[in-house]
Design an enzyme around this catalytic site. Structure first.
Site, mmCIF file in Angstrom:
data_model
loop_
_atom_site.group_PDB
_atom_site.id
_atom_site.type_symbol
_atom_site.label_atom_id
_atom_site.label_comp_id
_atom_site.label_asym_id
_atom_site.label_seq_id
_atom_site.Cartn_x
_atom_site.Cartn_y
_atom_site.Cartn_z
ATOM 1 C CD GLU A 12 -1.737 2.872 -3.326
ATOM 2 O OE1 GLU A 12 -2.913 2.963 -2.738
ATOM 3 O OE2 GLU A 12 -0.836 1.917 -3.160
ATOM 4 C CE1 TYR B 196 -2.988 6.922 4.727
ATOM 5 C CE2 TYR B 196 -0.715 5.914 4.627
ATOM 6 C CZ TYR B 196 -1.970 6.081 4.287
ATOM 7 O OH TYR B 196 -2.643 4.908 3.781
ATOM 8 C CG ASP C 24 -5.773 18.535 7.731
ATOM 9 O OD1 ASP C 24 -5.467 18.261 6.618
ATOM 10 O OD2 ASP C 24 -5.462 17.447 8.821
ATOM 11 C CD1 TRP D 89 -0.940 5.514 7.968
ATOM 12 C CD2 TRP D 89 0.248 4.342 9.730
ATOM 13 N NE1 TRP D 89 0.275 5.159 7.533
ATOM 14 C CE2 TRP D 89 0.918 4.367 8.285
ATOM 15 C CE3 TRP D 89 0.461 3.721 10.640
ATOM 16 C CZ2 TRP D 89 2.138 3.558 8.362
ATOM 17 C CZ3 TRP D 89 1.747 2.766 10.539
ATOM 18 C CH2 TRP D 89 2.428 3.037 9.303
ATOM 19 C CG ASN E 39 -1.752 1.374 1.252
ATOM 20 O OD1 ASN E 39 -2.358 1.481 0.437
ATOM 21 N ND2 ASN E 39 -1.642 2.286 2.177
#
Length: 626
Positions: A240, A178, A290, A192, A174
């Protein structure tokens, strides 16, 4: 189109006038953010800062590049297409595998299968990213120009990391993006969230009583940077690297890490290798300005230990910033929209198109157009979307007919005002919510709202929920009548004033925007009842109450605030003919047990400092006053 590395993409952008070199000294502490924020909001070029000062004021050995995919056009270019809509065309052709038509039908699939062959990464024995290797005491993350992006951030954050892990049981790989807060010379936080694959890998490692190896790539082909953000479906063998290989039309080059048993992108700028120990206590991470435009407040997350840093000679540190939209991530989100539209249509073929506008910061708002065929069709599609992968995090879904262009938000909201009767055509439910959502009833769980803005069929009119006569209702939906909207004459009427109202605006299409200085619990509910009863509410369909930092004359600012600040189950209500949206901060006395975070704003002194140097940057003419 395959880019050998990030440098080749940067060279192409520079040749096209889409990348500027800035040699003026600039700090990685807030200043780069302020400059880059102005660039992306002005649709400006990517920036290569060649003279960067580190957090301690010393010069950086590495330049910083930022905003590589900061426009729709650059994002398309990075993914090898002329326009992002071409992504849907390519995927639709790939998944349309024919199994009939005899030999001729089977042979027609060969070009598509050739595209699929690019999905497997290619192992290489030597790589530029391992030309320089730091291990042991040499590892020092403070030597990298890692940005502190916003004033209240808990420290510098790696903002464009490609985090690679392997399932300890199945070996499936994966890669995700993050954020990582630098905690020391060789440690960072690892953000995570509970729904992420990295968390699942860590939980499995904990059960097995072992550490989880981690590699973090910085840079590479832009297709891989995008792929790390893509919400891939759980299909065995599709990861990915595979998506990047398909997008670039060429197998992705990988090499085994120096200190970890993980394959890493051979053409990256940097690789951070190390591990997360699931037996170790988690570390307090944050705050962080964010992608929602609000700060994510401190919380506990795993600690990442860096055992090696590898890099190419002449490495460039790639970064991005997130914050109030629009930001660079809006174009990555749009790329995912286009890429996964055919897959959504494969499951829900009545979907014509869908869009996640920047004001919704991905999950807060989804607009979907459909070919409506039967009563309740809008709810069937909306509920179907809520069951598709990361679409489960959607907070508000607006369903329109296929004569509406989904990214024309003015047309969408006008149709909502015309065809959504509050209570009858608005449905509230519950479900999983993005862990970054600060307004949900509890962490990562909250309300959802479906608005059926399609033309109503006879079976959908005149229900017990309706407050109108069926005959008048039918005429309104048949003609898309505007008799319920606010006329230009009505807009000149005097609006009521109530305690705490800072500013207000009524729009011609039936919206009433109000900014409120909230000073006590339940103030908004009382205000909504008073507004609904006032004659000025005639013709208004939606009352949007926001905080006093919101500009009611900027519809984007209003909707961004509203969508961030509502839990639909708690904050969206029907008052007579009005649908009331309470986008104010919630107080403990109102049952909100968490801390309400602030909106992101840059320090005034940083703004002034950048403004004083603005004339020194080699900017295009149209951006000199941006």
């Amino acid at each position: 189109m395959a880019f050998p590395d990030l440098h080749s993409f940067m060279a192409l952008l520079e040749a096209r006038g889409e990348l500027l070199r800035i040699s003026t000294p600039v700090s990685s502490d807030l200043e780069i953010t302020q400059i880059a924020d102005r660039m992306v909001k002005g649709a400006g070029p990517a920036l290569l800062f060649e003279n960067v000062r580190l957090m301690d004021g010393s010069p950086s050995a590495f330049p910083v590049v930022i905003g590589l995919m900061g426009t729709r056009e650059r994002t398309a270019l990075s993914l090898g297409v002329g326009d992002l809509d071409e992504l849907a065309v390519r995927v639709r052709a790939l998944i349309d595998i024919k199994g009939s038509g005899g030999l001729r039908g089977l042979l027609s699939n060969l070009p598509k299968l050739g595209d699929a062959a690019h999905l497997l990464p290619k192992r290489v024995s030597r790589a530029a990213v391992q030309e320089v290797v730091w291990t042991g005491d040499e590892v020092d993350l403070t030597k990298l120009p890692i940005l502190k992006c916003w004033p209240l951030d808990g420290g510098p954050f790696v903002t464009l990391p490609l985090v690679i892990t392997k399932d300890p049981e199945t070996g499936e790989r994966n890669m995700g993006m993050y954020r990582m807060q630098v905690m020391g010379k060789n440690t960072t936080g690892m953000h995570w969230q509970r729904h992420k694959t990295g968390t699942k890998h860590l939980e499995k490692a904990k059960k097995l009583g072992q550490r989880l190896e981690v590699a973090v790539a910085l840079g590479g082909d832009p297709a891989l940077i995008y792929a790390a953000t893509a919400p891939l479906p759980p299909i065995p063998g599709l990861d990915e690297f595979a998506l990047a290989g398909y997008l670039r039309g060429q197998r992705y080059p990988v090499i085994k890490g120096v200190t970890v048993d993980l394959e890493v992108p051979a053409n990256a700028e940097f690789i951070l290798e190390g591990y997360v120990d699931p037996a170790e206590e988690w570390v307090m991470e944050g705050p962080f300005g964010d992608h929602t435009g609000f700060y994510t407040l401190p919380d506990l997350y795993p600690r990442f230990h860096v055992t090696a840093v590898t890099m190419r000679r002449g490495a460039v540190y790639p970064a991005t910033i997130v914050g109030r939209p629009p930001m660079e991530d809006a174009y990555l989100i749009e790329a995912s929209e286009r890429l996964f539209l055919p897959a959504a249509q494969l499951i829900l073929p009545e979907i014509s198109d869908y869009h996640m506008p920047p004001v919704g910061v991905a999950h807060n708002l989804v607009v979907v157009s459909i070919k409506k065929a039967f009563p309740g069709h809008a709810y069937k599609v909306a509920n179907g979307l809520l069951g598709l992968g990361q679409m489960m995090f959607a907070k508000v879904i607006v369903v329109v007919d296929d004569d509406i262009t989904v990214n024309d938000m003015s047309a969408v909201w006008q149709r909502v005002a015309q065809l959504v009767e509050p209570g009858r055509d608005s449905l509230v439910s519950r479900g999983p919510i993005d862990a970054l959502d600060h307004s949900s009833r509890t962490w990562s769980y909250g309300g959802k709202l479906i608005l059926d803005a399609t033309r109503k069929l006879p079976e959908e009119l005149g229900s017990a929920l309706s407050s109108r006569e069926q005959q008048g209702d039918q005429a309104r939906h048949t003609q898309l009548g505007e008799k319920d909207n606010i006329s230009a004459v009505q807009l000149n009427r005097e609006l009521p004033t109530f305690e705490g109202v800072k500013d207000q605006l009524q729009t011609p299409d039936g919206y009433w925007y109000v900014s409120l200085t909230k000073t006590r619990p339940h103030q908004t509910a009382a205000l909504a009842a008073a507004f609904a009863a006032d004659p000025a509410a005639a013709g208004v369909r939606h009352l949007l109450i926001t905080d006093d930092q919101t500009d009611v004359h900027d519809a984007g600012d209003v909707w961004w605030t509203i969508l961030n600040n509502i839990d639909p189950e708690r904050d969206v209500s029907v008052q007579g003919d009005l649908l009331v949206w309470d986008g104010t901060p919630k107080l403990p006395e109102e049952g909100f047990v968490r801390v309400w975070p602030p909106k992101i704003n840059m320090k005034a002194e940083v703004v002034r400092r950048v403004e004083a140097l603005w004339h020194l940057y080699p900017l295009p003419e149209h951006l000199r006053d941006a």
